[in-house]
Design a protein around this motif. Structure first.
Motif, short mmCIF file in Angstrom:
data_model
loop_
_atom_site.label_atom_id
_atom_site.label_comp_id
_atom_site.label_asym_id
_atom_site.label_seq_id
_atom_site.Cartn_x
_atom_site.Cartn_y
_atom_site.Cartn_z
N UNK A 39 3.76 7.19 3.19
CA UNK A 39 3.86 5.89 3.91
C UNK A 39 3.71 4.89 2.98
N UNK A 40 4.89 3.89 3.03
CA UNK A 40 4.85 2.73 2.34
C UNK A 40 4.74 1.37 3.22
N UNK A 85 4.17 -0.42 11.96
CA UNK A 85 4.83 -1.66 12.39
C UNK A 85 4.89 -2.57 11.09
N UNK A 86 5.59 -3.64 11.51
CA UNK A 86 5.84 -4.69 10.34
C UNK A 86 6.85 -3.95 9.36
N UNK A 87 6.45 -4.22 7.99
CA UNK A 87 7.43 -3.74 6.76
C UNK A 87 6.62 -2.47 6.38
N UNK A 88 6.81 -1.28 7.19
CA UNK A 88 6.26 -0.17 6.67
C UNK A 88 7.20 0.92 7.23
N UNK A 89 6.97 2.11 6.65
CA UNK A 89 7.96 3.32 6.87
C UNK A 89 7.29 4.62 6.49
N UNK A 90 7.64 5.79 7.06
CA UNK A 90 6.73 7.03 6.80
C UNK A 90 8.18 8.18 6.60
N UNK A 91 7.79 9.12 5.39
CA UNK A 91 8.96 10.02 5.34
C UNK A 91 8.14 11.41 5.10
N UNK A 139 0.66 -1.07 -0.06
CA UNK A 139 0.05 0.02 0.05
C UNK A 139 0.99 1.18 -0.06
N UNK A 140 0.39 2.30 -0.49
CA UNK A 140 0.86 3.67 -0.56
C UNK A 140 -0.17 4.59 0.10
N UNK A 141 0.31 5.27 1.12
CA UNK A 141 -0.66 6.25 1.76
C UNK A 141 0.00 7.64 1.65
N UNK A 142 -0.91 8.64 1.31
CA UNK A 142 -0.31 10.06 0.89
C UNK A 142 -1.00 11.16 1.54
N UNK A 143 -0.43 11.89 2.59
CA UNK A 143 -1.15 13.08 2.97
C UNK A 143 -0.32 14.39 2.55
N UNK A 144 -1.40 15.25 2.03
CA UNK A 144 -0.63 16.41 1.64
C UNK A 144 -1.35 17.53 2.25
N UNK A 151 -2.16 -0.66 8.18
CA UNK A 151 -2.47 0.57 7.87
C UNK A 151 -3.79 1.18 8.45
N UNK A 152 -4.49 0.42 9.02
CA UNK A 152 -5.86 1.09 9.64
C UNK A 152 -5.36 1.97 10.68
N UNK A 153 -4.51 1.83 11.53
CA UNK A 153 -4.20 2.91 12.60
C UNK A 153 -3.69 4.03 11.89
N UNK A 154 -2.96 3.96 10.80
CA UNK A 154 -2.48 5.08 10.12
C UNK A 154 -3.49 5.98 9.35
N UNK A 155 -4.55 5.31 8.73
CA UNK A 155 -5.62 5.90 8.11
C UNK A 155 -6.52 6.74 9.05
#
Length: 271
Positions: free
Chosen positions: A238-239, A224-230, A203-208, A252-256
């Protein structure tokens, strides 16, 4: 004379859905609703000032040659959430791509969440997808696109599936964010350590928005797991990758919920 076999014309799904809003008495209200073909839009009641729209493909999935187009306009000051009724399924194609295009316009001071549920690529599925977003100078936007490769319960890895996904996000007409995802049948793409590394979902998550920098550390705490944010400028990306769709959803649900305008998941996302 030899009989000539007639050309078989397979039935294909076509759909167009458009929605637009205005702000009235502090709430985001509907002004335009257009539905054509297999594209339907439903508007559930919510207890906040935002307008939530549920996008539905009544064809029950996509296959080669299907074409669905979505458009949404969030008026100045509006709060809008777009989600889907369920995961989209992309079935085996006889050769052509299924096509899904989305165009979003977010007015001054408005916020729009683009939160479709996961897309499942079946073995032999082919999907060509695009996301084009035009943001006013002070608008904010959050989006997710998640892909599940095959049906885990069937032991299907969908190594013959293909995906092309292009995002173009513009701020005041200037290109702000562009990315292209391509998934072919090359095993190196699926197994390479620098690519999917054998993951069955990603998944890709993008906040602008102006708060991207401030939101980075709270989001990293949820990775968590295999994920990271920049963060780069006003873009927070977030990938995430996981062995399965369920494992990805848990990441991804907590990040969403943290990045969405309402601070929670759409109701249809709850298992």
């Amino acid at each position: 004379m030899n009989a000539v076999s007639p050309t078989i014309r397979h039935q294909r799904a076509r759909g167009v859905g458009r929605i637009a809003t205005q702000v009235l008495d502090g709430r985001t209200r509907l002004t335009t609703l257009y539905q054509e073909g297999c594209a339907k839009i439903r508007l559930p009641h919510t207890h906040d000032p935002s307008l939530q729209a549920v996008l539905i493909n009544t064809a029950g999935g996509l296959t080669g040659g299907d074409d669905v187009a979505w458009e949404a306009k969030a008026a100045p000051g509006a709060r809008m959430v777009l989600t889907t009724q369920a995961c989209e399924r992309v079935y085996r194609s006889l050769g052509d791509d299924a096509s899904v295009s989305t165009r979003l316009e977010v007015g001054a001071g408005a916020h729009l969440d683009w939160l479709p549920q996961e897309t499942i690529l079946y073995e032999g599925g082919r999907l060509n997808r695009s996301l084009d977003v035009d943001l006013a100078p002070d608008a904010s936007f959050f989006a997710i696109e998640a892909i599940i490769l095959g049906r885990e319960a069937m032991g299907e890895a969908a190594r013959g599936a293909r995906l092309t996904d292009n995002w173009r996000i513009r701020r005041g007409g200037r290109l702000l964010h562009a990315e292209a995802t391509r998934l072919s049948t090359d095993p190196l793409e699926r197994d390479g350590l620098s690519l999917l590394a054998g993951a069955g979902a990603f998944a890709t998550l993008l906040y602008v928005g102006a708060e991207a920098e401030r939101r980075l550390e709270p989001v990293r705490a949820l990775c968590t797991g295999n994920s990271a944010a920049s963060v780069i400028g006003e873009r927070l990306v977030v990938r995430a990758m996981a062995p399965s769709g369920l494992a990805l959803r848990r990441i991804i649900t907590p990040i969403i919920a943290k990045l969405s305008g309402a601070g929670t998941l759409p109701r249809l996302w709850h298992l």
